[in-house]
Design an enzyme around this catalytic site. Structure first.
Site, PDB file in Angstrom:
ATOM      1  N   CYS A  19      -2.734   4.539  -4.887  1.00 31.63           N
ATOM      2  CA  CYS A  19      -3.589   5.689  -4.581  1.00 31.63           C
ATOM      3  C   CYS A  19      -3.200   6.871  -5.458  1.00 31.63           C
ATOM      4  O   CYS A  19      -3.423   8.017  -5.101  1.00 31.63           O
ATOM      5  CB  CYS A  19      -3.530   6.031  -3.098  1.00 31.63           C
ATOM      6  SG  CYS A  19      -1.898   6.465  -2.509  1.00 31.63           S
ATOM      7  N   ASP A  46       0.853  -1.202   0.000  1.00 32.63           N
ATOM      8  CA  ASP A  46       0.000   0.000   0.000  1.00 32.63           C
ATOM      9  C   ASP A  46       0.882   1.242   0.000  1.00 32.63           C
ATOM     10  O   ASP A  46       0.902   1.999   0.979  1.00 32.63           O
ATOM     11  CB  ASP A  46      -0.938  -0.028   1.220  1.00 32.63           C
ATOM     12  CG  ASP A  46      -1.957   1.098   1.187  1.00 32.63           C
ATOM     13  OD1 ASP A  46      -2.173   1.681   0.101  1.00 32.63           O
ATOM     14  OD2 ASP A  46      -2.545   1.401   2.243  1.00 32.63           O
TER      15      ASP A  46
HETATM   16  N1  SAH Z   1      -1.816   0.764   4.714  1.00 35.03           N
HETATM   17  C1  SAH Z   1      -1.833   1.922   5.592  1.00 35.03           C
HETATM   18  C2  SAH Z   1      -1.601   3.223   4.806  1.00 35.03           C
HETATM   19  C3  SAH Z   1      -0.295   3.273   4.060  1.00 35.03           C
HETATM   20  S1  SAH Z   1       0.140   4.886   3.576  1.00 35.03           S
HETATM   21  C4  SAH Z   1      -3.147   1.954   6.360  1.00 35.03           C
HETATM   22  O1  SAH Z   1      -4.067   1.214   6.016  1.00 35.03           O
HETATM   23  O2  SAH Z   1      -3.244   2.715   7.314  1.00 35.03           O
HETATM   24  C5  SAH Z   1       1.739   4.711   2.981  1.00 35.03           C
HETATM   25  C6  SAH Z   1       2.815   4.557   4.040  1.00 35.03           C
HETATM   26  O3  SAH Z   1       4.048   4.371   3.348  1.00 35.03           O
HETATM   27  C7  SAH Z   1       3.058   5.725   4.970  1.00 35.03           C
HETATM   28  O4  SAH Z   1       2.958   5.286   6.313  1.00 35.03           O
HETATM   29  C8  SAH Z   1       4.493   6.196   4.708  1.00 35.03           C
HETATM   30  O5  SAH Z   1       5.194   6.525   5.903  1.00 35.03           O
HETATM   31  C9  SAH Z   1       5.087   4.963   4.107  1.00 35.03           C
HETATM   32  N2  SAH Z   1       6.192   5.169   3.184  1.00 35.03           N
HETATM   33  C10 SAH Z   1       6.409   6.164   2.291  1.00 35.03           C
HETATM   34  N3  SAH Z   1       7.498   5.921   1.534  1.00 35.03           N
HETATM   35  C11 SAH Z   1       7.971   4.731   1.955  1.00 35.03           C
HETATM   36  C12 SAH Z   1       9.072   3.913   1.547  1.00 35.03           C
HETATM   37  N4  SAH Z   1       9.887   4.282   0.559  1.00 35.03           N
HETATM   38  N5  SAH Z   1       9.257   2.735   2.190  1.00 35.03           N
HETATM   39  C13 SAH Z   1       8.430   2.351   3.189  1.00 35.03           C
HETATM   40  N6  SAH Z   1       7.383   3.081   3.611  1.00 35.03           N
HETATM   41  C14 SAH Z   1       7.161   4.243   3.001  1.00 35.03           C
END
Ligand code: SAH
Length: 423
Positions: free
Chosen positions: A359, A319
């Site tokens: 998204c 996600d």
């Molecule tokens: N699945 C979660 C929402 C995910 S939002 C839910 O249901 O609540 C995307 C997330 O990816 C965020 O928490 C952000 O901190 C993280 N993120 C952004 N770039 C990233 C990367 N390169 N590696 C790992 N996490 C990352």
């Protein structure tokens, strides 16, 4: 006594450029405008008219934005006054109170109350977390009317039996720059919210799962409400499985999956603060969480690391954050989605589940499916789609505003080759 209705400055469209507005698309681009008659102040209400001067709709003007007018009302007797905000908000909130559907709005639950353009209120997002309400003003027209909108919101929520304890503004989003607006946050009504608002989210068999929401500093307005129903759908496929939850945020999928009977969930995110939130959410629900289940790492690198170490999982959830913010970024985003999905499939045990999301509004559901297919071909796997996922009913998409659709997802089940005569 009769009073003359107010008159409005007129934004006259170029010949042949009025079809979208007539079809109730809420955006008028500056390039479609022939001329402006009168001198509307930034943020003022204006009438948008055809090249012949016929009324199309009334909206709010921002000369600093490429979207020069956001249309609100197609009825000339509508004056975008306090009574209008009250009616428009009541309409959106009544839809959330509708007992229909499979996801009723609990008093302690999280819900998007106003989804901007898709609820006929361009530039306004309102989310409720129990008795705490969080508002985002994304356009100048909304920004200058915030006081009236907050007052109307308080009245409408009280009338619906959901009087808010406080309304907090989280207008600290990048899109405001396109409207020449600076970020702003703060309490706009009532009490200041606690550091961690606690909400319930329905889990398996309607069991209430608890989540902490950081409305001040969390992502978006504090929580990914848009994934609420998808978390439940995916969790049902995780029963008895070991799960890798990449881009975990505060563990939404992990809590749902473990509550649904997953054997173990490993969460990966770059942010230590959100992983700490994941730990607290797991603990609050009495679910197992070993330090090794919270991995602070880049999601793309961690997938490769698992592959290099020969670690495999029965389910992988992907996600990622929005990877394409503009049309120019779609190609690069497609490569990143493909890469993550390919490695996820490579570390998936035969017969495993891949739950994968985008998204990025610029990546259509159709394109996303093609990207996942290309990833599967490269990984030498042949999965089948068992569910297509999208936005929940409180993040509706208006047919006339397809730009409001941004979230797409697939639950895929790997199909191991059927053993042949010699197998
Ligand atoms: N699945 C979660 C929402 C995910 S939002 C839910 O249901 O609540 C995307 C997330 O990816 C965020 O928490 C952000 O901190 C993280 N993120 C952004 N770039 C990233 C990367 N390169 N590696 C790992 N996490 C990352």
């Amino acid at each position: 006594m009769t009073t003359n209705p107010p008159s409005y400055p007129q934004v006259r469209l170029k010949h042949g450029r009025d079809k979208a507005a007539r079809n109730r698309h809420p955006w008028v681009f500056s390039g479609a405008i022939e001329r402006i008659e009168g001198e509307p102040a930034p943020g003022a209400a204006v009438d948008v008219v055809t090249s012949r001067g016929d009324f199309i709709a009334r909206g709010l003007f921002n000369p600093a934005s490429q979207i020069a007018v956001r249309l609100h009302a197609w009825d000339p007797s509508e004056h975008l006054d306090d009574a209008y905000w009250r009616r428009a908000l009541a309409c959106a909130i009544a839809a959330r109170c509708d007992p229909g559907g499979d996801d009723p709005w609990l008093p302690t639950g999280g819900r998007r109350l106003v989804n901007a353009e898709s609820d006929g209120l361009p530039g306004l997002v309102v989310d409720a977390y129990g008795e705490w309400v969080v508002l985002q003003a994304l356009t100048l027209g909304i920004d200058v009317r915030k006081a009236a909108i907050v007052a109307a919101l308080v009245d409408v929520l009280a009338a619906a039996g959901r009087a808010p304890a406080g309304i907090y503004e989280r207008s600290d989003v990048d899109v405001r720059a396109k409207e020449a607006l600076a970020p702003t946050v703060g309490v706009r009504y009532g009490e200041a919210p606690p550091d961690r608002v606690v909400i319930d989210e329905p889990g398996p068999a309607d069991q209430a799962l608890r989540f902490e929401v950081d409305v001040r500093a969390g992502h978006k307005t504090g929580f990914y409400l848009d994934q609420r129903l998808n978390r439940r759908r995916v969790a049902a496929w995780c029963r008895g499985r070991t799960v890798l939850n990449v881009f975990s945020y505060t563990g939404g999928f992990a809590v749902q999956a473990l509550a649904a009977g997953a054997r173990r969930v490993v969460n990966v995110d770059t942010s230590e603060a959100v992983l700490d939130g994941a730990r607290r959410n797991l603990e609050a629900n009495g679910l197992a969480c070993e330090p090794a289940d919270l991995v602070e790492a880049d999601g793309f690198s961690h997938l490769r690391r698992c592959r290099a170490l020969g670690e495999s999982f029965d389910a992988v959830i992907l996600d990622p954050p929005k990877l394409a913010a503009s049309a120019g970024q779609v190609e690069r985003a497609a490569r990143a989605y493909k890469d993550a999905n390919r490695v996820a499939l490579q570390i998936l045990r035969p017969g495993g589940i891949l739950a994968t999301f985008s998204c990025s509004g610029r990546v259509s559901a159709d394109l996303f499916q093609k990207i996942v297919f290309a990833a599967a071909v490269d990984a030498g796997r042949d999965p089948q789609i068992v569910a297509r996922l999208g936005q929940p009913p409180d993040h509706p998409v208006r047919l006339g505003f397809p730009e409001g659709e941004y979230l797409t997802g697939l639950i895929c089940r790997d199909t191991p080759p059927v053993a042949g005569a010699g197998g």
